[in-house]
Write an enzyme that holds these catalytic residues in place. Sequence first.
Site, PDB file in Angstrom:
ATOM      1  N   ALA A 188      -2.617  -0.929  -3.270  1.00 17.59           N
ATOM      2  CA  ALA A 188      -3.580   0.119  -2.925  1.00 17.59           C
ATOM      3  C   ALA A 188      -2.865   1.447  -2.806  1.00 17.59           C
ATOM      4  O   ALA A 188      -1.661   1.503  -2.538  1.00 17.59           O
ATOM      5  CB  ALA A 188      -4.278  -0.207  -1.609  1.00 17.59           C
ATOM      6  N   ILE A 206       0.834  -1.188   0.000  1.00 18.56           N
ATOM      7  CA  ILE A 206       0.000   0.000   0.000  1.00 18.56           C
ATOM      8  C   ILE A 206       0.875   1.246   0.000  1.00 18.56           C
ATOM      9  O   ILE A 206       1.969   1.236   0.564  1.00 18.56           O
ATOM     10  CB  ILE A 206      -0.976  -0.029   1.213  1.00 18.56           C
ATOM     11  CG1 ILE A 206      -1.917   1.176   1.206  1.00 18.56           C
ATOM     12  CG2 ILE A 206      -0.242  -0.184   2.532  1.00 18.56           C
ATOM     13  CD1 ILE A 206      -3.079   1.071   2.204  1.00 18.56           C
ATOM     14  N   CYS A 207       0.395   2.285  -0.662  1.00 23.34           N
ATOM     15  CA  CYS A 207       1.043   3.594  -0.657  1.00 23.34           C
ATOM     16  C   CYS A 207       2.449   3.506  -1.259  1.00 23.34           C
ATOM     17  O   CYS A 207       2.631   2.946  -2.329  1.00 23.34           O
ATOM     18  CB  CYS A 207       1.033   4.138   0.768  1.00 23.34           C
ATOM     19  SG  CYS A 207       1.521   5.857   0.965  1.00 23.34           S
ATOM     20  N   ASN A 208       3.445   4.054  -0.584  1.00 25.88           N
ATOM     21  CA  ASN A 208       4.796   4.080  -1.139  1.00 25.88           C
ATOM     22  C   ASN A 208       5.415   2.696  -1.276  1.00 25.88           C
ATOM     23  O   ASN A 208       6.376   2.526  -2.036  1.00 25.88           O
ATOM     24  CB  ASN A 208       5.696   4.984  -0.302  1.00 25.88           C
ATOM     25  CG  ASN A 208       5.413   6.452  -0.535  1.00 25.88           C
ATOM     26  OD1 ASN A 208       4.813   6.833  -1.528  1.00 25.88           O
ATOM     27  ND2 ASN A 208       5.837   7.292   0.397  1.00 25.88           N
ATOM     28  N   VAL A 211       3.956   0.330  -2.747  1.00 25.47           N
ATOM     29  CA  VAL A 211       3.639  -0.032  -4.142  1.00 25.47           C
ATOM     30  C   VAL A 211       4.674   0.586  -5.079  1.00 25.47           C
ATOM     31  O   VAL A 211       5.145  -0.072  -6.008  1.00 25.47           O
ATOM     32  CB  VAL A 211       2.215   0.426  -4.523  1.00 25.47           C
ATOM     33  CG1 VAL A 211       1.913   0.057  -5.975  1.00 25.47           C
ATOM     34  CG2 VAL A 211       1.177  -0.166  -3.601  1.00 25.47           C
TER      35      VAL A 211
END
Length: 197
Positions: A159, A105-107, A109
């Site tokens: 995400a 999720i977030c960074n 990814v």
Amino acid sequence: MKTVQFVLLDRFADWEAAFLAPALREGVMPGHPGKYRVTFAAPDGRPVRSIGGLRVQPDCGLEQLPADCAGLILVGGMSWQTPQAAAVVPLVEEALRRSILVGAICNAVSFLAAHGYLNDRRHTGNTLDMLRAWGGAAYTGERLYEERQAVRDGLWVTANGTGYLEFTRECLLALEADTPEAVAASYAFNKQGFCKE
């Protein structure tokens, strides 16, 4: 009972695992017992601090995944471009070899994009521009990018940083943590609360 291992780096995003870990351990809804053991890993097994200042003493370092591991969850935050993040690559490789769920999720990814892991699977992230910037030549998966809160493609869940509830839902479904109906009810409860506005 199998284990889901969460990776935390310094300055991790407090909220991005706040719904998933309890749902795995204690159940998605009251009266639905949890099906997984949850562990937290960090570089060298040393304490890490969240963006909000929460200090966490991890269960272990990043040497390897547990023998009974069913999922590897990469929690976003502000340190995914640092040298300490490089220690996560072998864990992702191990998860790939062992057909273990990888959730990011977030960074986290963007970290996967920078290491070429998103080039052949549907995914999302904070923005396509960010994936391109972090990934550089290693990221060629833009045709598979979807502008959605969370995307599940087989054993991969990605995400954006505001999609923590959708991330939770997709990871729970991928791990078969409960029935699809119970997961949907949990998602609706956390999204809407007691009152619809």
